[in-house]
Design a protein around this motif. Structure first.
Motif, PDB file in Angstrom:
ATOM      1  N   SER A  22     103.292  45.046 -12.704  1.00 14.60           N
ATOM      2  CA  SER A  22     104.130  44.226 -11.831  1.00 14.60           C
ATOM      3  C   SER A  22     103.549  44.141 -10.426  1.00 14.60           C
ATOM      4  N   ALA A  32     100.529  41.901 -10.592  1.00 15.80           N
ATOM      5  CA  ALA A  32     100.915  40.523 -10.910  1.00 15.80           C
ATOM      6  C   ALA A  32     101.505  39.809  -9.699  1.00 15.80           C
ATOM      7  N   LEU A  56     106.543  42.145 -21.642  1.00 18.06           N
ATOM      8  CA  LEU A  56     106.556  41.658 -20.264  1.00 18.06           C
ATOM      9  C   LEU A  56     107.881  40.956 -20.007  1.00 18.06           C
ATOM     10  N   ILE A  98     107.732  39.235 -14.540  1.00 17.75           N
ATOM     11  CA  ILE A  98     106.290  39.493 -14.581  1.00 17.75           C
ATOM     12  C   ILE A  98     105.573  38.348 -15.280  1.00 17.75           C
ATOM     13  N   GLN A 114     104.529  35.284 -13.403  1.00 10.62           N
ATOM     14  CA  GLN A 114     103.443  35.389 -12.426  1.00 10.62           C
ATOM     15  C   GLN A 114     102.107  34.951 -13.028  1.00 10.62           C
TER      16      GLN A 114
END
Length: 203
Positions: A124, A127, A149, A153, A156
């Motif tokens: 995270s 990202a 995920l 996240i 991104q």
């Protein structure tokens, strides 16, 4: 490299400054690793710094980069990449670095609850802040569902690709949430989506 957008063949350019992260998903034998290697070879031709984790140790990546790890050794390489990222932030500098992770979902799901939370905290962090400091993520896996995920996240990753002639409703919903979905790749219809947010590849 060429790709398909709405049934039309077109060049695919990865502008890493604008869109730093990629998710590449697809069916077994769909060509995920070959496509990933094509992209990585282009990065290497430009002398980019690349770290490669191949969790299932399939032998597809072991001669491409000296920064390479398989199976449990992926922990150490990921930590090295993350620590370098944190150091770059602390120094308020920028360093162009790429982490290629083949079979990321299998790796993530192999963790116990504590390890998984620690892993997601690192992913995270990269990202969300990687773009500002030059750190890019390129994850390859058969699927990226909410167990691996979460939405924050996953969103991104500005480029999301699927390799295969058909896609499950779950996978399509996870990867391309702004699309009208049927079970055919050709049935994905863009709905007010920026072009870099979806890349359809038909085999």
């Amino acid at each position: 490299m060429e790709s398909w957008k709405n049934g039309v063949k077109a060049p695919f350019f990865w502008d890493t400054d604008k869109v730093p992260h990629i998710l590449l998903s697809g069916i077994t034998g769909g060509g995920k690793t070959i496509l990933a290697q094509m992209i990585v070879n282009q990065l290497l031709s430009e002398h980019k710094s690349i770290s490669i984790c191949d969790f299932k140790a399939g032998g597809d990546w072991d001669s491409i980069s000296s920064n390479y790890a398989e199976y449990k050794n992926c922990d150490k390489l990921l930590d090295t990449f993350y620590n370098s990222f944190v150091e770059t932030i602390e120094q308020k500098s920028k360093s162009e670095q790429y982490l290629i992770f083949d079979e990321f979902s299998s790796y993530a799901l192999s963790k116990d609850n504590k390890e998984f939370k620690e892993l997601m905290a690192k992913i995270s962090h990269i990202a969300f802040m990687g773009r500002s400091f030059g750190y890019r993520l390129f994850f390859v896996s058969q699927q990226f569902n909410s167990k691996v995920l979460d939405t924050a996240i996953r969103e991104q990753f500005g480029i999301k690709m699927f390799m295969g002639s058909t896609i499950s409703t779950e996978s399509a919903t996870m990867l391309f949430p702004n699309c009208d979905i049927d079970k055919s790749i050709q049935g994905l219809k863009k709905r007010n989506m920026k072009i870099q947010n979806i890349l359809q590849i038909n085999l």
